[in-house]
Scaffold this motif. Sequence first.
Motif, PDB file in Angstrom:
ATOM      1  N   THR A 109       0.805  -1.218   0.000  1.00  0.00           N
ATOM      2  CA  THR A 109       0.000   0.000   0.000  1.00  0.00           C
ATOM      3  C   THR A 109       0.838   1.267   0.000  1.00  0.00           C
ATOM      4  O   THR A 109       0.488   2.224  -0.717  1.00  0.00           O
ATOM      5  N   PRO A 110       1.944   1.345   0.758  1.00  0.00           N
ATOM      6  CA  PRO A 110       2.777   2.556   0.686  1.00  0.00           C
ATOM      7  C   PRO A 110       3.260   2.856  -0.728  1.00  0.00           C
ATOM      8  O   PRO A 110       3.345   4.020  -1.115  1.00  0.00           O
ATOM      9  N   ARG A 111       3.548   1.809  -1.503  1.00  0.00           N
ATOM     10  CA  ARG A 111       3.981   2.020  -2.890  1.00  0.00           C
ATOM     11  C   ARG A 111       2.846   2.634  -3.704  1.00  0.00           C
ATOM     12  O   ARG A 111       3.072   3.564  -4.490  1.00  0.00           O
ATOM     13  N   LYS A 112       1.620   2.134  -3.524  1.00  0.00           N
ATOM     14  CA  LYS A 112       0.481   2.676  -4.271  1.00  0.00           C
ATOM     15  C   LYS A 112       0.215   4.126  -3.881  1.00  0.00           C
ATOM     16  O   LYS A 112      -0.068   4.970  -4.742  1.00  0.00           O
ATOM     17  N   ILE A 113       0.286   4.411  -2.579  1.00  0.00           N
ATOM     18  CA  ILE A 113       0.036   5.771  -2.117  1.00  0.00           C
ATOM     19  C   ILE A 113       1.081   6.722  -2.699  1.00  0.00           C
ATOM     20  O   ILE A 113       0.740   7.818  -3.171  1.00  0.00           O
ATOM     21  N   PHE A 114       2.335   6.289  -2.682  1.00  0.00           N
ATOM     22  CA  PHE A 114       3.387   7.130  -3.250  1.00  0.00           C
ATOM     23  C   PHE A 114       3.169   7.344  -4.742  1.00  0.00           C
ATOM     24  O   PHE A 114       3.313   8.464  -5.250  1.00  0.00           O
ATOM     25  N   LEU A 115       2.796   6.282  -5.470  1.00  0.00           N
ATOM     26  CA  LEU A 115       2.565   6.400  -6.911  1.00  0.00           C
ATOM     27  C   LEU A 115       1.418   7.358  -7.194  1.00  0.00           C
ATOM     28  O   LEU A 115       1.474   8.153  -8.150  1.00  0.00           O
ATOM     29  N   LEU A 116       0.370   7.323  -6.373  1.00  0.00           N
ATOM     30  CA  LEU A 116      -0.760   8.228  -6.569  1.00  0.00           C
ATOM     31  C   LEU A 116      -0.349   9.671  -6.284  1.00  0.00           C
ATOM     32  O   LEU A 116      -0.713  10.586  -7.045  1.00  0.00           O
ATOM     33  N   ILE A 117       0.419   9.885  -5.220  1.00  0.00           N
ATOM     34  CA  ILE A 117       0.892  11.242  -4.899  1.00  0.00           C
ATOM     35  C   ILE A 117       1.782  11.763  -6.024  1.00  0.00           C
ATOM     36  O   ILE A 117       1.661  12.926  -6.446  1.00  0.00           O
TER      37      ILE A 117
END
Length: 481
Positions: A25-33
Amino acid sequence: MLFNSFQFLLFFAVSWSLFLVLRGTPRKIFLLIASYYFYMCWNTKYIVVIWGITLIDFAAGLLIEKSRIGTTRRFFLGLSLFCNIGLLVVFKYLNFFNTSLTEIVHFFGGQQDLPIFRILLPVGLSFHTFQAMSYTIDVYKKKAPAEKNILDYALYVAFFPQMVAGPIERPRQLLPQFHHEPVLRSDRIKSGITLATWGLFKKMVIADSLSGFVNLVYASPRSYSGVELLLATLSFAIQIYCDFSGYSDIALGIARMMGYELRLNFAQPYFSRSIGEFWHRWHISLSTWFRDYLYIPLGGNRVRTFRLYFNLLATFLLSGLWHGANWTFVVWGGLHGMFLICSHLTAEFRGKVRTALRLDRYPKALESLQLLFTFILVTIAWVPFRASDIRSAWYILTHFYPFGGMSSMVLAAAGIPRANTPFLLGFVTVMFLVEWWIQHPHKAPNLWQSFSFRICCYYGCLYSIIFFGVFGHTDFIYFQF
């Protein structure tokens, strides 16, 4: 932030490095940001539009899937489509409609002027609204399940490699890739780097080199001779292909470097033997979108002949209008619609001509004639697409002849030094040759199997970008759509 800028190079280097380190999830959140930051580099306040589209269509998808009553499902689908199309109408077409209505009123002797609003078009609005609409329509038709994870759906709408100019992704193709960790393999990363570099070559070395000449001539076509108008038109045909397919190659390449696979958007369209084949190869994600969500619902080709022609023309007129709020784009779409209708009307006659001339005995010659004729038709249609208005387009189309003379000063004024002209012609030739090999991989030279030769080609492409590429703030053509 453009793909062909040092700013993006720095952005992607930092983003990719952190993307490789993070997991889950941290990877997805970073990619979205990172995707939101990428979009906000154009206009910070319009990120609200992306958030609005995301929330409305995410909720609509859930409500459509949950509902069991047909009228309720249609209501939520209609609400989603109304919001997405409404955004397009307000931001992209409101002033166009007002201006057109004002001209009609003046034509009939009226004096009323409809207001013109100062509205800035959000970059890539047509792309991500069409992608969002494909999601709710597919959920309604039960071709795709409603996404339950708002983070995954937000990435589907805002994934930065393709959110600005496509390709327009379908939910069944892209959304499942966000449900699990991307597979990062060295061969895919190398393939992505190669594809992105090839896209930069087409954009910076060919498209941007030709853009100055095309802009110069099309800005005031009455100042130039027939041969200069013809050369500028041919240059634009090459420019728009290298510009847009170059963007698509870069998008596919950087997505592949992150473990995601986007759909192919171009398949060597200038090697098409008919207009129908051209539209199976050009901007594939858009042409299939109009086919699946407009042409087939209208009845497709399973209707009477007159209705078939209506469906074709309506689809291409709306496709032209999608490209821009100007009658020149509508004319461009109408021309392609008429080309297809004429192809249907003359199919039997053309078959008799081939038989009478025994052209089927010479398949290579027949194919060459078909390729040439298709390219001529496509290039003619590019004139209204590129022209500032219909009058200018008509002037250009009717003044290719007499040819007149060609002054080297025109190229110099367009930023193409005489010494660079042979190199530019060579780059265009190489580009078409490589594209032909991509289409016919079995005909590629055996030398390509040599690792040393491939390395020389990669370095040659890179050095061409460094020494002959156009650096600076050069937008991609399809960003305006």
